[in-house]
Design a protein around this motif. Structure first.
Motif, short mmCIF file in Angstrom:
data_model
loop_
_atom_site.label_atom_id
_atom_site.label_comp_id
_atom_site.label_asym_id
_atom_site.label_seq_id
_atom_site.Cartn_x
_atom_site.Cartn_y
_atom_site.Cartn_z
N ALA A 14 0.85 -1.19 0.00
CA ALA A 14 0.00 0.00 0.00
C ALA A 14 0.88 1.23 0.00
CB ALA A 14 -0.90 0.00 1.23
N ALA A 15 0.49 2.25 -0.75
CA ALA A 15 1.21 3.53 -0.78
C ALA A 15 0.65 4.41 0.33
CB ALA A 15 1.06 4.18 -2.13
N LEU A 16 1.49 4.76 1.29
CA LEU A 16 1.04 5.58 2.42
C LEU A 16 1.51 7.02 2.32
CD1 LEU A 16 1.63 3.03 5.32
CD2 LEU A 16 -0.49 3.52 4.07
N LYS A 17 2.34 7.34 1.33
CA LYS A 17 2.87 8.69 1.18
C LYS A 17 1.76 9.73 1.06
CE LYS A 17 6.06 11.45 -1.56
NZ LYS A 17 6.92 11.46 -2.73
N ALA A 18 0.71 9.39 0.33
CA ALA A 18 -0.40 10.32 0.14
C ALA A 18 -1.16 10.57 1.45
CB ALA A 18 -1.37 9.77 -0.91
N HIS A 19 -0.88 9.77 2.46
CA HIS A 19 -1.56 9.90 3.75
C HIS A 19 -0.63 10.43 4.83
CE1 HIS A 19 -4.86 7.86 1.84
NE2 HIS A 19 -4.01 6.94 1.43
N GLY A 20 0.50 11.00 4.43
CA GLY A 20 1.39 11.64 5.40
C GLY A 20 2.66 10.88 5.72
N ALA A 21 2.80 9.64 5.25
CA ALA A 21 4.03 8.89 5.52
C ALA A 21 5.16 9.45 4.66
CB ALA A 21 3.82 7.41 5.22
N LYS A 22 6.32 9.59 5.26
CA LYS A 22 7.49 10.10 4.54
C LYS A 22 8.30 8.95 3.97
CE LYS A 22 7.91 14.29 7.31
NZ LYS A 22 6.63 14.24 7.91
N PRO A 23 8.90 9.13 2.80
CA PRO A 23 9.74 8.07 2.24
C PRO A 23 10.83 7.67 3.23
CG PRO A 23 9.39 9.80 0.64
CD PRO A 23 8.84 10.30 1.95
N GLY A 24 11.01 6.38 3.41
CA GLY A 24 12.02 5.86 4.33
C GLY A 24 11.58 5.81 5.77
N ALA A 25 10.34 6.25 6.06
CA ALA A 25 9.85 6.22 7.44
C ALA A 25 9.72 4.77 7.92
CB ALA A 25 8.50 6.93 7.54
N ARG A 26 9.92 4.57 9.21
CA ARG A 26 9.79 3.23 9.80
C ARG A 26 8.65 3.24 10.81
NH1 ARG A 26 16.02 1.37 10.82
NH2 ARG A 26 16.64 1.48 8.64
N VAL A 43 11.00 5.19 16.44
CA VAL A 43 12.20 5.99 16.66
C VAL A 43 13.33 4.99 16.82
CG1 VAL A 43 13.35 7.64 18.16
CG2 VAL A 43 10.89 7.81 17.77
N ILE A 44 14.31 5.09 15.94
CA ILE A 44 15.42 4.14 15.91
C ILE A 44 16.69 4.87 16.32
CG2 ILE A 44 16.71 2.55 14.43
CD1 ILE A 44 13.73 1.86 14.68
N MET A 45 17.50 4.20 17.15
CA MET A 45 18.81 4.77 17.47
C MET A 45 19.88 3.71 17.29
SD MET A 45 19.24 5.12 21.62
CE MET A 45 17.74 6.00 21.89
N THR A 46 21.06 4.16 17.00
CA THR A 46 22.18 3.24 16.81
C THR A 46 22.70 2.77 18.16
OG1 THR A 46 23.86 4.97 16.90
CG2 THR A 46 22.87 4.52 14.73
N ALA A 47 23.51 1.72 18.15
CA ALA A 47 24.13 1.22 19.37
C ALA A 47 25.02 2.31 19.98
CB ALA A 47 24.93 -0.04 19.08
N ALA A 48 25.69 3.09 19.14
CA ALA A 48 26.54 4.17 19.64
C ALA A 48 25.71 5.23 20.36
CB ALA A 48 27.33 4.79 18.49
N MET A 52 25.83 6.33 24.33
CA MET A 52 25.99 7.71 24.76
C MET A 52 24.95 8.05 25.83
SD MET A 52 24.94 11.18 24.55
CE MET A 52 23.66 11.08 23.33
N TRP A 53 23.70 7.64 25.64
CA TRP A 53 22.65 7.93 26.62
C TRP A 53 22.92 7.20 27.94
CZ3 TRP A 53 20.50 12.16 25.84
CH2 TRP A 53 20.11 12.58 24.57
N ARG A 54 23.41 5.96 27.86
CA ARG A 54 23.72 5.22 29.09
C ARG A 54 24.88 5.89 29.83
NH1 ARG A 54 22.74 0.88 25.75
NH2 ARG A 54 24.95 0.55 25.38
N HIS A 55 25.84 6.44 29.08
CA HIS A 55 27.02 7.08 29.67
C HIS A 55 26.68 8.46 30.24
CE1 HIS A 55 31.24 7.93 30.29
NE2 HIS A 55 31.11 9.07 29.61
#
Length: 78
Positions: A14-26, A43-48, A52-55
């Motif tokens: 399904a194409a969701l772009k027309a409904h507000g989804a941005k290309p590459g969104a997860r 919301v995705i974050m890297t291991a690094a 940083m947040w744990r530190h």
């Protein structure tokens, strides 16, 4: 919430772009027993970034409090 008919293509997509989804969104997909699908922006974050947040828990708490106004934060401060 307004209802919208979304049709799947021959590959089941399904194409969701027309409904507000941005290309590459997860999204996190929740498949409900009634057959509906609930999408939540992910919301995705890297291991690094996670390290940083744990530190720097004081910085994480400061930002989570919502009082950050754009000024620089000294990550090396004790």
């Amino acid at each position: 919430m307004a209802e919208t008919l979304i049709e799947l293509d021959e590959r089941g997509r399904a194409a969701l772009k027309a409904h507000g989804a941005k290309p590459g969104a997860r999204y996190i997909a929740e498949f409900l027993p009634d057959g509906s699908i609930h999408l939540t922006p992910a919301v995705i974050m890297t291991a690094a970034e996670a390290a940083m947040w744990r530190h720097n828990p004081q910085v994480a708490a400061y930002l989570a409090a919502g009082s950050f106004d754009g000024e620089e934060i000294d990550l090396d401060a004790s």
